[in-house]
Each structure stands twice: as structure tokens, then as C-alpha cells.
Design an enzyme around this catalytic site. Structure first.
Site: not given
Lengths: 294, 201
Positions: A24, A81, A165, A214, A235-236
């Protein structure tokens, strides 16, 4: 005779991203850092998920100026996005020549019932999923690439692990099933019979599936690869760490060599603090981005 | 016959399957030591800039060049072609720089311009289905380079001594005739490197 926008061309583009890290970025400078670190693509957006989470308000497609600057700054593919179901944002991004569109739950949905009919576009789409039913529905609409949703902007890997998973165990179940069991599975999973038949024949999903939502450290990225992701979105995690360049490089290398644990140990040394992150229990259901879309 | 696939990033699985379908043994190459005992090497499609970073960090640039200098055949597809080229249009430095060609990156446009087309390839009888994804093309080829295919006036497949390179992705179609051609090159023991195959480095 040549043909553009075919499934092969759209899905093939994602195949070329495999083993890579898509980062990102919110401006040209970050995009250059990502490219120099070895990102296989960048995702242009106005605010990274953790800022969206913190600042609240409606999150929309980035200002086209930002996306354009990013496109001009790097030679690797640029993704951007659009809000779920926002036909016009998607068409704008396609008209700008963006390489891939993420119909993303990170942005505030424009449509709570209908996702985009992605088959209609020349540009390929990536969409989020938490299970094989969601994966099947997005591919049915024309998504050419998937990413498990995780929980964006948290720096907490737990949801990304849960979703990857889940998808992979459902794929294994389908592959092991008798053909006479597929229709019932189709009903229970909300996936089309034809899709499940394809998964069973291929022994895997018909498109590339990255992990997202995450990932904050090199070890997180390597874990997702270990669990069977084709690559990772970060991302972050990168630009909210204290040393973005080093984090970016380390995550790229850890993704490529995800089972070389001595190397990952070396890469992880003295990286400085990762993004702070959020415990899932502190995020109510209404604030979970993964609940957006169906 | 053992054929490696550089597996730092990109369409590795597809090449492994193509090699196996042609009856050869495929070896996944992630570090320099994996190059030992290989008879040939495939540089897959992916992102050339990302692959180069990973090659550098794994200290593989010199070993890969040495592999090529030893006259071992190398087949590059798309990003792999960019890695092989002795010159990259608009860039100062090349990557392996062992094949006497100049390539232009993303020269057919962005992803929305990516396409499929059937190609007429020298030495292959019926049209070859090709997938071009943000593809490069060969702008200039040295005098010893054998141009095997042009599309729309652009060189998209060429052979030079032990090196074979293409703009498109044969690994995405399940048509293994180009891989077969490469394996024939590997098998051809008469093939010995001559200086002219390499660019000046």
C-alpha cells in the site's frame, strides 16, 4: 488477431505476482521506496487502513492525482482500490490505465448488496474472501485474483491466518470429496457447482490467492506463505513502521525465502518497532472491515 | 536432464510443470548452490525489478552470469527476457546482460493493453498461442541473434547461442513446444559457447 482482457490475460497478470509483496502506498515517494525494496506491485490509496480506522469517515477511491503520480513514479504494476459495488470509481480507474483494481472492503462500501460485475471490464480485479463460498462468488463475478481478507489496519495477523486456513481447508475438502457430494457442498458453501468441480479437478483455486489484512513483520509474511498463500499484501505494516525502507526490504526477502528461518532471523534483527497493532477483542463487529461484502 | 527454474518470484510452478511434462527433471532454484549440476535454467515471468533485488540479496548475480558464461542454456520468458538482455532501453544497467539484445520494458502498454495472440514461429509448424502481459520486446538484436518470431513488427522471440528469450508467457498456455525447443537446445551437445554470444561486459 489479438484479444485483450481475456481470462488468461487477467488471471495471468496475477500469476506473475506470485511469491511477491504488494505494498500500500499513498504517494509517489512511498511508491518509489516500495519498488526499490522489491515490491512486485503497489496499491495506490488515499489513506492506509490503519489511518482509515483511526480517522473514521467515509473512505473512497483515492484522488486520481495521487494514483497518477504513483503510476508515473514506478515501472512496476499499479493497483488501486475502488469501493465495493462502485461502478463509476472502477470505470474511472480503468480509464486511467490502472493495472489492477481492488474492489476493497477497506473502503466504505457503495453497495451493500451487489458487488461489481467484474467480467464486464478489461482491467482485472482482485477481491477479498474469508471462505471458499466468498471466493467462488467473487470469481463468478469475474475476479481474476483473490486475497484473504484478514482484518486490515490492525497489524494483527490472527484474522489473516483464520481466513487463509479456512479457504485452504475448504479447498482440501472439496478435492477429497466424491463427485456426488459436490452439489450439497455447493448449497452449503454458497458456491456454484461448476466452480467446485473446477476446484476439484485442478486441486486448487483457479486463481492466485494472496494473504492480506494484518501482516506487520517479516515473520508474519513468511507465516502466510507457509500456510499456502501465493504472495502477500502489506498495507499499514510498512509505512506505519519506524523504518519503512528496511521493513519493506525485509518483508520482500522473507516472503521469497519463507522457509529459510535463519535468514528471517537475520532480516528481523534491529528492524525497530513494527506498527503498534490492535487486539481483535477491542474491535466490535460493526468496525470490522472483513464484514463488508458477502 | 535437470532443468532449474529461478524461484525467487513469479510463475515458477507453471514452468516446473512444463519441464516435467516434457520428461525432464525440474529443480527449484532459490540460492546459488542450487545451480550446481543443472543442465539448463529457466528465468520465469514475474516482475524483473523485484527479481533483481532478490538476486542481489541472495548474492546470485555472479553465479547466474557464470552459469551462462559456462555455455549452459538459459530460457527467459518476459521478465526473464529482461534479465537476459545486455541492454535495457532507458536504463543504465542491465541485469545478467548475457544475451546480445536490447529490450524495452512494458512496451506494449499497461495491463489493459495486455493481450493474447497466435504467433507464427520459425521452426514451429502451427500457430503458437501466446499471452502477452505488460510485455517487453526486443528492440535490437545482435548480428548473431536468430530472430524466431516477430509480432506487429516487433521481435518477440529470439535465440542466440545457448540463450532463448521471449516476450510472452508460454508457461500460461499448456503448449509445451517452446519448452521442448529449449530442452532440445540443452540436449544439443554440439552447442559450445563462442564469444560472440555474449555482450561485452
Amino acid at each position: 488477431m489479438s484479444e485483450k482482457g481475456t481470462d488468461r490475460v487477467k488471471r495471468g497478470m496475477a500469476e506473475m505476482q506470485k511469491g511477491g509483496v504488494i505494498m500500500d502506498v499513498v504517494n509517489a515517494e512511498q511508491a518509489k521506496i516500495a519498488e526499490a525494496a522489491g515490491a512486485t506491485a503497489v496499491m495506490a490509496l488515499e489513506r492506509v487502513p490503519s489511518d482509515i480506522r483511526k480517522e473514521g469517515g467515509v473512505a473512497r477511491m483515492a484522488d486520481p492525482r495521487i494514483t497518477e503520480e504513483v503510476m508515473n513514479a514506478v515501472s512496476i504494476p499499479v493497483m488501486a482500490k475502488a469501493r465495493i459495488g462502485h461502478i463509476t470509481e472502477a470505470r474511472i480507474l480503468e480509464a486511467m490505465g490502472v493495472d489492477y483494481i481492488d474492489e476493497s472492503e477497506v473502503l466504505t462500501p457503495a453497495d451493500e448488496e451487489f458487488h461489481l460485475l467484474k467480467n464486464d471490464y478489461t482491467v482485472p480485479f482482485v477481491c477479498g474472501c474469508r471462505n471458499i463460498g466468498e471466493a467462488a462468488r467473487r470469481i463468478g463475478e469475474g475476479a481474476s485474483m483473490l486475497r484473504t481478507k484478514g482484518e486490515p489496519g490492525t497489524g494483527n495477523i490472527v484474522e489473516a491466518v483464520r481466513h487463509l486456513r479456512q479457504v485452504n481447508s475448504e479447498v482440501r475438502n472439496i478435492v477429497a470429496m466424491g463427485e456426488d457430494e459436490l452439489m450439497t457442498a455447493a448449497r452449503d458453501l454458497g458456491a456454484s457447482y461448476e466452480f467446485l468441480k473446477e476446484v476439484k479437478n485442478l486441486g486448487r483455486l483457479p486463481v492466485v490467492n494472496f494473504a492480506a489484512g494484518g501482516i506487520a513483520t517479516p515473520a508474519d509474511a513468511a507465516l502466510m506463505m507457509e500456510l499456502g498463500a501465493d504472495g502477500v499484501f502489506v498495507g499499514s505494516g510498512i509505512f506505519k513502521s519506524e523504518q519503512p525502507e528496511r521493513f519493506a526490504r525485509a518483508i520482500v526477502e522473507a516472503t521469497a525465502h519463507y522457509q529459510d528461518y535463519a535468514l528471517i532471523a537475520k532480516l528481523s534483527k534491529n528492524l525497530g518497532p513494527a506498527m503498534k497493532g490492535l487486539e481483535m477483542a477491542t474491535i466490535g463487529t460493526a468496525d470490522r472491515m472483513q464484514e463488508r461484502g458477502w | 536432464m535437470k532443468i532449474g527454474v529461478l524461484a525467487l518470484q513469479g510463475a515458477v510452478r507453471e514452468h516446473v510443470q512444463a519441464i516435467q511434462a516434457c520428461g525432464a527433471q525440474a529443480v527449484v532454484v532459490k540460492k546459488a548452490a542450487d545451480l550446481a549440476e543443472l543442465d539448463g535454467l529457466v528465468l520465469p515471468g514475474g516482475e524483473s525489478t523485484a527479481m533483481r533485488r532478490l538476486i542481489d540479496r541472495a548474492d546470485m548475480l555472479e553465479p547466474l552470469k557464470q552459469f551462462a558464461y559456462a555455455g549452459k542454456p538459459v530460457f527467459g520468458t518476459c521478465a526473464g527476457l529482461v534479465l537476459l538482455a545486455s541492454k535495457i532501453d532507458g536504463q543504465e544497467d542491465a541485469h545478467l546482460g548475457v544475451m546480445d539484445i536490447t529490450v524495452a520494458r512494458n512496451s506494449f502498454g499497461r495491463q489493459v493493453d495486455s493481450f493474447e495472440a497466435d504467433l507464427d514461429i520459425k521452426g514451429i509448424e502451427t500457430p503458437f498461442p501466446a499471452v502477452f502481459i505488460r510485455a517487453p520486446h526486443i528492440v535490437n538484436a545482435g548480428t548473431r541473434v536468430d530472430v524466431l518470431c516477430e509480432y506487429d513488427g516487433r521481435i518477440v522471440l529470439a535465440k542466440s547461442g545457448p540463450f532463448l528469450g521471449c516476450s510472452f508467457h508460454p508457461e500460461l498456455t499448456g503448449d509445451h513446444r517452446l519448452m521442448k525447443l529449449f530442452l532440445d537446445m540443452v540436449e544439443d551437445e554440439a552447442l559450445l559457447p563462442t564469444e560472440a554470444h555474449y555482450s561485452k561486459i
